[in-house]
Design a protein around this motif. Structure first.
Motif, mmCIF file in Angstrom:
data_model
loop_
_atom_site.group_PDB
_atom_site.id
_atom_site.type_symbol
_atom_site.label_atom_id
_atom_site.label_comp_id
_atom_site.label_asym_id
_atom_site.label_seq_id
_atom_site.Cartn_x
_atom_site.Cartn_y
_atom_site.Cartn_z
ATOM 1 N N ARG A 68 -2.353 3.926 3.356
ATOM 2 C CA ARG A 68 -3.399 3.384 2.657
ATOM 3 C C ARG A 68 -3.607 4.428 1.282
ATOM 4 O O ARG A 68 -3.490 5.542 1.429
ATOM 5 N N LYS A 90 -6.758 -0.001 -0.415
ATOM 6 C CA LYS A 90 -5.440 -0.975 -0.607
ATOM 7 C C LYS A 90 -4.379 -0.490 0.357
ATOM 8 O O LYS A 90 -4.301 0.725 0.496
ATOM 9 N N SER A 91 -3.446 -1.417 0.441
ATOM 10 C CA SER A 91 -2.214 -0.730 1.289
ATOM 11 C C SER A 91 -1.600 -0.040 -0.096
ATOM 12 O O SER A 91 -1.456 -0.439 -1.172
ATOM 13 N N LYS A 93 1.517 0.196 -0.607
ATOM 14 C CA LYS A 93 2.745 -0.653 -1.289
ATOM 15 C C LYS A 93 2.099 -1.513 -2.378
ATOM 16 O O LYS A 93 2.809 -1.726 -3.315
ATOM 17 N N SER A 94 0.837 -1.876 -1.949
ATOM 18 C CA SER A 94 0.313 -3.020 -3.198
ATOM 19 C C SER A 94 -0.103 -2.130 -4.526
ATOM 20 O O SER A 94 -0.192 -2.524 -5.317
ATOM 21 N N VAL A 95 -0.317 -0.844 -4.107
ATOM 22 C CA VAL A 95 -1.101 -0.028 -5.490
ATOM 23 C C VAL A 95 0.183 0.614 -6.124
ATOM 24 O O VAL A 95 0.093 0.778 -7.351
ATOM 25 N N SER A 98 5.640 -1.599 -8.684
ATOM 26 C CA SER A 98 6.637 -2.282 -7.953
ATOM 27 C C SER A 98 7.894 -1.766 -8.386
ATOM 28 O O SER A 98 8.978 -2.014 -7.584
ATOM 29 N N TRP A 419 -8.949 0.441 -9.794
ATOM 30 C CA TRP A 419 -7.921 -0.731 -9.229
ATOM 31 C C TRP A 419 -6.991 -1.266 -10.345
ATOM 32 O O TRP A 419 -5.904 -1.237 -10.382
ATOM 33 N N ASN A 424 -2.826 1.008 -12.655
ATOM 34 C CA ASN A 424 -2.030 0.180 -13.501
ATOM 35 C C ASN A 424 -1.755 0.837 -14.618
ATOM 36 O O ASN A 424 -0.976 0.444 -15.534
#
Ligand SMILES: Cc1cc2nc3c(=O)[nH]c(=O)nc-3n(C[C@H](O)[C@H](O)[C@H](O)COP(=O)(O)OP(=O)(O)OC[C@H]3O[C@@H](n4cnc5c(N)ncnc54)[C@H](O)[C@@H]3O)c2cc1C
Length: 441
Positions: A68, A90-91, A93-95, A98, A419, A424
């Motif tokens: 997390r 958020k997980s 992986k999603s943050v 990619s 976020w 990003n």
């Protein structure tokens, strides 16, 4: 039993060395990457996102053990019953970007001389460049009695610094039925040095809203010799505590908790005098430090306190030009906040790219940090300042005053900014807004 020539760690010296040893019970593998980012919190993710955007897939590897990713500034609001824990994460992986490779593991030792990091699972990662962004960890165990007290839901001992304990804070507000309510600040570096007192103000307002204020004596016991490091905001905070009858004890450090007897012991940092006090509620902030991998197993990458030693304007390691640090684990003398990370991330990214291109670091960090000092359910003082502890305010009004608008900014705008902007690689702090609003000053 196989006997191979492998890389392993000399833990005594915190350095990687080459030697012959048995590999029968080791899961040892070698990994190579161009840029290794150790820690995928706010700082690591922001720089990683920028690097992935420039260099694409295959250039960045994250070493990060958690599933997390928490937006920790929300913990203050969760403690005050204004947000839920599930709003704050958020997980991982999603943050993480990619295009980056994620190695779900923890650094246990650094060897900057050989450009290598050893992981908890026994792997070795070799890098060309490294960004260290491990943050700082919470050492609740360093205060005798505190962990037992926090684990007991009826103890009225709480702490909003950890996702493990933060949901008990508001429950303790609701259960409070009089006596001393004590809020503490430890004798160590702290992330968000304003957070230990924000929760005190929120609690005091909670009591007034619920007609329980007369039942309580509210204390803010801080190990620091000041209420806040920046005079411009400290002056306002002294007025807040005076008007609201909050007792502030400076240089006062929590050293022991007895949850059975509901007593807390404090030591005066200067005189060493000890006092034991009853409490109806104790909000404890733990001593903090960098992770042991940095403190004990990273040689001269760090200073004597275990913080990565960097040039405070470039964030480049003072000894290893291919290493940078960002965020709470760096020894740059700024206030340790996510806002500071925003101020640092473009500098770290740009200077790292400069070094990769054989140039000198060109960008300079001014020490910008910000702390939204929530003073209740409707008010907030938005402190913003630089290395010289001088205000560096975004808005063209006096931010040292309590305002509803700043509370709305803290509650509703800062999480999306984190976020969608910072994580990003798109938010480098409010410098451009400050410049644009300068015409109104
Ligand atoms: C209660 C509270 C309130 C706060 N309020 C505010 C606020 O209002 N405003 C503000 O700007 N800031 C606030 N902060 C501070 C802010 O959250 C931190 O300053 C910010 O998250 C620092 O980012 P970082 O990347 O340095 O560390 P973190 O975001 O903490 O990330 C560190 C990462 O490193 C990983 N890691 C740790 N050890 C290792 C290892 N050995 N190997 C690999 N990975 C490792 C961790 O799992 C973690 O993901 C608050 C913090 C708290 C706790």
């Amino acid at each position: 039993m196989n006997s191979l020539k492998c890389l392993t760690i000399s833990r005594q010296h915190g350095l990687l060395i080459t030697r012959n040893f048995s590999t029968s019970n080791l899961n040892l593998a070698n990994h190579k990457c161009k840029v290794l980012i150790v820690g995928g919190g706010g700082g690591g993710t922001a720089v990683g996102a920028k690097l992935c955007f420039k260099y694409g897939a295959g250039s960045v590897m994250f070493l990060e053990p958690s599933d997390r990713h928490y937006y920790q500034p929300m913990f203050t609001l969760i403690g005050g019953g204004m947000k839920k824990l599930e709003n704050s994460y958020k997980s991982m992986k999603s943050v993480l970007p990619s295009k980056a490779e994620w190695k779900k593991d923890r650094a246990v030792a650094f060897d900057p001389k050989s450009n290598r990091v050893e992981t908890e699972k026994g792997d070795i990662i070799e890098y060309d460049y490294m960004v260290v962004s491990t943050g700082i960890e919470l050492n609740y165990h360093k205060i005798p009695g505190l962990v037992d007290a926090l684990e007991n839901p009826n103890s009225q001992v709480v702490s909003n610094y950890s996702p493990k304990y933060v949901t008990n804070v508001f429950k303790a507000f609701e259960k409070f039925n009089g006596g001393n309510a004590i809020f503490t600040f430890p004798a160590s570096p702290v992330k968000c040095p304003g957070a230990p007192q924000k929760i005190c103000y929120i609690f005091e307002h909670y009591l007034r809203k619920n007609h329980k204020r007369n039942d309580a004596k509210v204390y803010y016991n801080t190990a620091l010799p000041v209420i806040f490091g920046v005079k411009h905001y400290a002056d306002s905070l002294w007025l807040v505590v005076k008007n609201r009858d909050i007792n502030v004890n400076l240089s006062t450090n929590l050293i022991e908790v007895n949850s059975e007897a509901k007593k807390a012991t404090f030591e005066n940092i200067v005189t060493k005098e000890r006092t034991t006090t009853d409490f109806g509620l104790l909000h404890a902030v733990p001593p903090m430090s960098t992770p042991s991998a940095l403190r004990e197993h990273s040689g001269d990458l760090v200073n004597e306190l275990g913080f990565v030693e960097v040039h405070k304007h470039t964030m480049q390691s003072v000894r290893y030009p291919n290493v940078f640090a960002i965020g709470d684990c760096a020894n740059s003398p700024n206030s340790k906040t996510a806002a500071a990370v925003a101020g640092q991330c473009h500098v770290v990214y740009r200077n790292l790219v400069d070094v990769m291109e054989g140039k000198k670091p060109s960008k300079s960090y001014d020490g910008y940090a910000s702390c939204p000092l929530v003073t209740g359910y409707n008010t907030c003082i938005l402190a913003e300042f630089d290395y010289n502890l001088q205000p560096l305010e975004t808005f063209p009004f006096d931010q040292s005053k309590e305002r509803l608008s700043m509370l709305i900014a803290k509650k509703d705008f800062m999480a999306p900014l984190y976020w969608y902007g910072l994580a990003n690689g798109l938010w480098n702090g409010p410098g451009f807004i400050r410049k644009a609003l300068n015409i109104f000053r």
